[in-house]
Scaffold this active site. Structure first.
Site, PDB file in Angstrom:
ATOM      1  N   LYS A 221     -63.138 -13.632  12.645  1.00  0.00           N
ATOM      2  CA  LYS A 221     -63.052 -13.423  11.195  1.00  0.00           C
ATOM      3  C   LYS A 221     -61.733 -13.964  10.667  1.00  0.00           C
ATOM      4  O   LYS A 221     -60.701 -13.636  11.254  1.00  0.00           O
ATOM      5  CB  LYS A 221     -63.139 -11.924  10.956  1.00  0.00           C
ATOM      6  CG  LYS A 221     -63.036 -11.488   9.536  1.00  0.00           C
ATOM      7  CD  LYS A 221     -63.115 -10.002   9.519  1.00  0.00           C
ATOM      8  CE  LYS A 221     -62.799  -9.530   8.129  1.00  0.00           C
ATOM      9  NZ  LYS A 221     -62.590  -8.113   8.082  1.00  0.00           N
TER      10      LYS A 221
ATOM     11  N   LYS B 187     -59.133 -11.195  14.439  1.00  0.00           N
ATOM     12  CA  LYS B 187     -59.089 -11.060  12.991  1.00  0.00           C
ATOM     13  C   LYS B 187     -57.754 -11.623  12.529  1.00  0.00           C
ATOM     14  O   LYS B 187     -56.694 -11.101  12.876  1.00  0.00           O
ATOM     15  CB  LYS B 187     -59.224  -9.593  12.622  1.00  0.00           C
ATOM     16  CG  LYS B 187     -59.171  -9.373  11.139  1.00  0.00           C
ATOM     17  CD  LYS B 187     -59.612  -7.982  10.789  1.00  0.00           C
ATOM     18  CE  LYS B 187     -59.493  -7.746   9.305  1.00  0.00           C
ATOM     19  NZ  LYS B 187     -59.864  -6.402   8.950  1.00  0.00           N
TER      20      LYS B 187
HETATM   21  C1  PBG Z   1     -60.599  -3.891   6.597  1.00  0.00           C
HETATM   22  C2  PBG Z   1     -61.429  -5.102   6.365  1.00  0.00           C
HETATM   23  C3  PBG Z   1     -61.114  -6.256   5.660  1.00  0.00           C
HETATM   24  C4  PBG Z   1     -62.261  -7.029   5.649  1.00  0.00           C
HETATM   25  C5  PBG Z   1     -63.250  -6.342   6.380  1.00  0.00           C
HETATM   26  N1  PBG Z   1     -62.704  -5.156   6.855  1.00  0.00           N
HETATM   27  C6  PBG Z   1     -59.906  -6.649   4.892  1.00  0.00           C
HETATM   28  C7  PBG Z   1     -58.586  -6.606   5.483  1.00  0.00           C
HETATM   29  O1  PBG Z   1     -58.398  -6.552   6.707  1.00  0.00           O
HETATM   30  O2  PBG Z   1     -57.645  -6.629   4.703  1.00  0.00           O
HETATM   31  C8  PBG Z   1     -62.423  -8.330   4.941  1.00  0.00           C
HETATM   32  C9  PBG Z   1     -63.811  -8.762   4.667  1.00  0.00           C
HETATM   33  C10 PBG Z   1     -63.954  -9.827   3.648  1.00  0.00           C
HETATM   34  O3  PBG Z   1     -62.984 -10.411   3.138  1.00  0.00           O
HETATM   35  O4  PBG Z   1     -65.113 -10.099   3.302  1.00  0.00           O
HETATM   36  N2  PBG Z   1     -59.828  -3.809   7.713  1.00  0.00           N
END
Ligand code: PBG
Length: 333
Positions: free
Chosen positions: A255, A201
């Site tokens: 992601k 991520k």
């Molecule tokens: C939370 C989370 C996030 C997303 C999914 N789970 C945001 C972040 O880490 O700040 C982002 C998903 C999206 O942008 O569609 N941890």
């Protein structure tokens, strides 16, 4: 291997001359089996509310959740991901609400599993919907404290499993949390609950609309670069995935998705585990906005999702899941 012919004996356009032959030789396809729909839920009654930064996407109060779940069922989308919009009143430094057995997400999981048992439910494990500072973990001495955060995440994961969540998806990027969560699930006899690790991520700018949708945007004062991955790196992704698999992850997520297709492909080629990808909110917005303004055609959506499949993703978390399921039902299946 000599695969290079020459003109005029070889004409690649012969394989493109009609739709049926293009279909016949196509290397990639997409079906509704490949889709996961994120759903935003909120407190209250009789509410289906628009989200400014995510055109076409709504937040649903639980009594209205069936309206979208009926579509998920109709189009045979295998799984939904539930994301809670937590009222400010319930947020604090430690994200205490995450461990409330009666919180929004817990009630949401129970509702889906009761009324729509055939639909899979996945839930994030992370504290950001619940913290007053918008971070995924707890802050101790001005730092996101890895090991103290894990202690809470393990409880959050167990709680979600107890509620009936099928797939636990840690999205917090703390080191070592997969192993601890697996251990706790097993200890409590949740051996059939899967872990989908958001192993890769990135600290991405493309999460903006999502943070707005779950109400953490205005809370977050700085970035998440001390725990999410640096977008300049790719070999680090191998280490993340290797560790998570060793700790017990069943599947891994990359992601964001569209601008990280290189990473999807590398992970797919090097690890024999299911690789999922998340077409995140910023990616959604760019395409949706351009379609609404008639700058892009509708088919841009399918093109973007096929790209994920071509890169090697077995499934895609996408806000376009319903839109695209309606389309591919007839055309691409
Ligand atoms: C939370 C989370 C996030 C997303 C999914 N789970 C945001 C972040 O880490 O700040 C982002 C998903 C999206 O942008 O569609 N941890």
């Amino acid at each position: 291997m000599n695969i290079v012919g020459s003109y005029p004996k070889t004409r690649l356009r012969r394989l493109r001359k009609s739709k049926w032959i293009r279909n016949l030789i196509s290397e990639t396809s997409i079906s509704t089996n490949d889709l996961i729909l994120p759903i935003f839920i909120r407190e209250g009654k009789n509410k289906i509310e628009s989200i400014k930064s995510m055109p076409g996407i709504k937040r649903y109060s639980l009594d209205k959740l069936s309206s979208i779940l009926n579509q998920v069922r109709k189009y045979k989308i295998p799984m939904v991901a539930l994301f809670p919009y937590t009222p400010n009143l319930k947020k604090d430094k430690h994200g205490t609400e995450a461990l409330n057995p009666n919180n929004l997400v817990c009630r949401g999981i129970k509702l889906v599993k009761k009324k729509f048992p055939e639909i899979g439910v996945m839930c994030d494990v992370a504290l950001d919907p619940y913290t007053s500072h918008g971070h995924d973990g707890v802050i101790i001495n001005k730092k996101i404290d890895n090991d103290q955060t894990i202690k809470i995440l393990v409880k959050q994961a167990l709680l979600q499993a107890r509620m009936g969540c099928d797939i636990i998806a840690p999205s917090d990027m703390m080191d070592g949390r997969i192993g601890k969560i697996r251990q706790e699930l097993d200890r409590n006899n949740f051996k059939d609950v899967s872990i989908l690790s958001y192993a890769i991520k990135y600290a991405s700018n493309f999460y903006g609309p999502f943070r707005d949708a779950v109400g953490s945007k205005s809370k977050l004062k700085n970035d998440k670069k001390t725990y999410q991955m640096d977008f300049r790196n790719s070999s680090e992704a191998f280490r993340e995935v290797a560790l998570d698999i060793k700790e017990g992850a069943d599947m891994v997520m990359v992601k964001p998705g569209m601008i990280y297709l290189d990473i999807i492909k590398q992970i797919k080629n090097n690890f024999k585990v299911p690789v999922l990808a998340y077409q995140v909110s910023g990616e959604y917005f760019l395409i949706k906005n351009a379609i609404q303004k008639k700058i892009l055609k509708d088919d841009s959506v399918i093109e973007s999702l096929i790209a994920f499949k071509r890169a090697g993703a077995c499934a895609i978390v996408t806000y376009f899941a319903i839109d695209i399921a309606k389309k591919i039902k007839n055309i691409y299946l």
